[in-house]
Design a protein around this motif. Structure first.
Motif, PDB file in Angstrom:
ATOM      1  N   ILE A  47      -0.723  -7.927   2.606  1.00 47.47           N
ATOM      2  CA  ILE A  47       0.089  -6.573   2.201  1.00 47.47           C
ATOM      3  C   ILE A  47       1.422  -6.799   2.363  1.00 47.47           C
ATOM      4  O   ILE A  47       2.018  -5.548   2.396  1.00 47.47           O
ATOM      5  N   TYR A  78      -9.975  -2.137   3.750  1.00 51.45           N
ATOM      6  CA  TYR A  78      -9.449  -3.338   2.824  1.00 51.45           C
ATOM      7  C   TYR A  78     -10.372  -4.019   2.190  1.00 51.45           C
ATOM      8  O   TYR A  78     -11.380  -4.350   2.738  1.00 51.45           O
ATOM      9  N   GLU A 105      -1.605  -1.259  11.145  1.00 49.87           N
ATOM     10  CA  GLU A 105      -2.368  -1.480   9.973  1.00 49.87           C
ATOM     11  C   GLU A 105      -3.564  -2.317  10.273  1.00 49.87           C
ATOM     12  O   GLU A 105      -4.539  -1.922   9.602  1.00 49.87           O
ATOM     13  N   SER A 106      -3.599  -3.597  10.854  1.00 51.55           N
ATOM     14  CA  SER A 106      -4.430  -4.176  10.922  1.00 51.55           C
ATOM     15  C   SER A 106      -4.543  -5.573  11.901  1.00 51.55           C
ATOM     16  O   SER A 106      -3.069  -5.796  12.370  1.00 51.55           O
ATOM     17  N   THR A 122     -15.567  -2.420  -0.478  1.00 49.89           N
ATOM     18  CA  THR A 122     -15.673  -2.973   0.929  1.00 49.89           C
ATOM     19  C   THR A 122     -17.064  -3.711   1.154  1.00 49.89           C
ATOM     20  O   THR A 122     -18.048  -3.145   0.774  1.00 49.89           O
ATOM     21  N   CYS A 151      -6.108  -3.577  -7.287  1.00 48.25           N
ATOM     22  CA  CYS A 151      -7.454  -3.139  -7.373  1.00 48.25           C
ATOM     23  C   CYS A 151      -7.909  -3.187  -8.759  1.00 48.25           C
ATOM     24  O   CYS A 151      -8.960  -3.561  -9.115  1.00 48.25           O
ATOM     25  N   GLU A 187     -11.836  -7.277   3.842  1.00 46.61           N
ATOM     26  CA  GLU A 187     -12.214  -7.389   5.251  1.00 46.61           C
ATOM     27  C   GLU A 187     -13.524  -7.266   5.487  1.00 46.61           C
ATOM     28  O   GLU A 187     -14.166  -5.992   5.006  1.00 46.61           O
ATOM     29  N   THR A 241      -4.794 -10.230   6.565  1.00 45.13           N
ATOM     30  CA  THR A 241      -4.448  -9.026   5.781  1.00 45.13           C
ATOM     31  C   THR A 241      -3.119  -8.524   5.947  1.00 45.13           C
ATOM     32  O   THR A 241      -2.407  -8.081   4.793  1.00 45.13           O
ATOM     33  N   PHE A 269       0.788  -1.169  -0.040  1.00 40.13           N
ATOM     34  CA  PHE A 269      -0.159   0.016   0.111  1.00 40.13           C
ATOM     35  C   PHE A 269       0.723   1.390  -0.038  1.00 40.13           C
ATOM     36  O   PHE A 269       0.439   2.464  -0.274  1.00 40.13           O
ATOM     37  N   LEU A 303      -0.846  -2.505  -4.602  1.00 36.97           N
ATOM     38  CA  LEU A 303      -2.364  -2.456  -4.009  1.00 36.97           C
ATOM     39  C   LEU A 303      -3.255  -1.922  -5.136  1.00 36.97           C
ATOM     40  O   LEU A 303      -4.052  -2.268  -5.683  1.00 36.97           O
ATOM     41  N   LEU A 314      -7.554   3.441   3.954  1.00 33.54           N
ATOM     42  CA  LEU A 314      -6.483   2.986   3.094  1.00 33.54           C
ATOM     43  C   LEU A 314      -6.898   3.356   1.715  1.00 33.54           C
ATOM     44  O   LEU A 314      -8.001   3.349   1.290  1.00 33.54           O
TER      45      LEU A 314
END
Length: 493
Positions: A337, A368, A327-328, A435, A412, A371, A333, A232, A408, A400
């Motif tokens: 990443i 994300y 971050e998470s 999401t 996408c 998620e 996740t 990211f 990332l 994000l």
């Protein structure tokens, strides 16, 4: 030749742009100004080579756009360098069009992660003359300006392409040319120490939530992160390799900041502060020179990189604030990443840093594409727990954003995750990726982690941690930043 390092005002109802020296762009209601180290280095390097250099950060000086245009009309710049990012690149295209209409002979140079990822795009959409790709654009700008000076001041942007370093895009015979892929092979120790007066360092010395004591300023021991694999991170685009200054050079700079400028706190903005022998040499130098008694040091660091004894060494050397990217709270996740860290190890590392006497700051990200609501709440709950338990001192929650050029962003595009491809929407005001939860719930999650600052357990811990009047002033500044962030992510933003 007269060269300007310029940040034109970007007027928007969204607020104040956090643009300079920033990995993640955001509009803030409560302004924050980060000292842009690489542009400051560029200005200093040019001055050392005999150029007439003007530092013109109209954002930090809080100019109106009309004032900036009047200033530009009265100027006689040969070259103007502008740093840009995806959310404001179209605004910069418009500004460049206007500047070229006013003074067609002035050469405009763009730098930054977005134009590194897509240089031809800006060349095609505005009359910019040069694009410098990669993160060492201080070296590239000096190389370009020396080339222009040698070729008669750069009339109409004529250059000797054979003498330009790799990584520069330019126009020739109505075509876009390039000197090839940029190379991070420059020796950072060859750069002169940043001229703080030239670059108006006081503009950035107070309006920054990281500082516990004022005035504060920045250093940059390395470019950028020795891990440099997080999918990211926009700065993996401009810094695919890690370059480090010698610890002695950084120590010498800190000495000047203390003795000449009276700086009380220094934030080192390396993406990840150097570790290993470098860190040991640096900390030893801080102690032997007595700087640890005169200034507070802050830095970015990766979890799990240091032992408890090394954290204690940093504390003894004068370190206070250490920023970690959590971050998470979901391991799947983190693996996806490419964080290369385990959640339980990260939490333990945070605890060790706090036990050693440091003030950890953690960052969390939401939005994300993979998620669900339960996973998002895992991150909310872990972030709130870490702060309530006192394992970290402060935290930051963000939406994000898949910046163009990052892995990332590529993911996408391949998976059809983007809700919009309008760059101006990539500003953390709302998710731009699909999401399971939807945009409003993602923003609510960000607000939720900030609201832990109003929990009785957190407030009591912060009050009990007060040791001086400076701590009281810092708490009031921090409270203002929290309220600002809550406004930033409010409904309708």
């Amino acid at each position: 030749m007269k060269v300007a390092i310029s940040y034109p005002p970007l007027e928007s109802e969204k607020g104040i742009p956090l643009l300079g020296q920033n990995r993640q762009f955001q509009w803030f209601n409560n302004p924050t100004y980060i000292y842009p180290m690489v542009p400051a280095s560029a200005a200093t390097l040019l001055k050392s080579k005999g150029f007439d250099v003007v530092w013109n950060d109209a954002i930090a000086e809080e100019w109106t756009y009309a004032k900036y245009i009047d200033f530009y009309k009265d100027s006689d710049f040969d070259v103007v360098m502008i740093e840009t990012k995806a959310p404001v690149v179209k605004m910069h295209w418009e500004i460049i069009r206007e500047l070229k209409k006013i003074k067609p002979e002035t050469l405009i140079v763009l730098v930054g992660d977005h134009v590194t990822a897509f240089p031809e795009e800006s060349m095609e959409n505005c009359p910019v003359d040069f694009i410098l790709t990669g993160g060492n654009y201080d070296f590239l700008l000096a190389n370009l300006c020396e080339n222009l000076r040698k070729n008669g001041g750069g009339t109409y942007g004529k250059v000797d392409a054979s003498a330009l370093e790799p990584g520069i895009f330019f126009r020739e015979d109505n075509k876009i040319r390039t000197t090839g892929k940029f190379i991070l092979n420059q020796n950072l120790d060859e750069l002169p120490m940043i001229d703080r007066e030239l670059t108006n360092w006081k503009l950035y010395s107070e309006k920054n939530g990281n500082y516990s004591k004022l005035p504060g300023t920045y250093t940059m021991a390395a470019r950028d992160c020795w891990h440099h694999k997080c999918t990211f991170c926009s700065w993996t685009t401009i810094y695919p390799a890690y370059r480090v200054r010698s610890p002695e050079k950084v120590l010498d700079e800190i000495g000047v900041l203390i003795e000449k400028y009276g700086v009380k706190e220094i934030m080192d903005d390396s993406g990840a502060f150097p570790i290993g022998e470098w860190l040991h040499t640096f900390c030893k130098g801080m102690i032997e020179r007595g700087y640890n008694k005169k200034v507070i040091m802050d830095c970015n660091m990766r979890f799990c990189a240091l032992s408890f004894d090394e954290y204690k060494m940093m504390k003894q050397a004068g370190f206070r604030f250490v920023l970690f990217g959590l971050e998470s709270a979901n391991q799947a996740t983190l693996d996806r990443i490419c964080k290369a860290e385990k959640i339980e190890d990260m939490v333990q590392s945070c605890k060790m840093a706090k036990k050693a006497g440091l003030s950890p700051h953690i960052t969390l990200m939401f939005g994300y594409p993979w998620e669900d609501e339960e996973q998002v709440q895992n991150t909310v709950c872990l972030g709130r727990k870490i702060l309530k338990k006192g394992w970290a001192h402060t935290l930051q929650g963000t939406v994000l954003i898949p910046y163009p050029g990052t892995p990332l962003y590529k993911e996408c595009k391949e998976n059809g995750w983007l809700l919009t491809e309008n760059y101006e929407d990539f500003d953390q005001r709302m998710p731009v990726m699909k999401t399971p939860m939807g945009s409003e719930k993602i923003k609510e999650a960000v607000q939720s982690v900030y609201k832990v600052a109003f929990s009785p357990e957190f407030i009591v811990r912060r009050i009990l941690g007060i040791r001086s009047f400076a701590d009281v002033k810092f708490l009031f500044r921090a409270a203002g930043k929290v309220l600002g962030h809550l406004t930033d992510f409010g409904k309708g933003k």
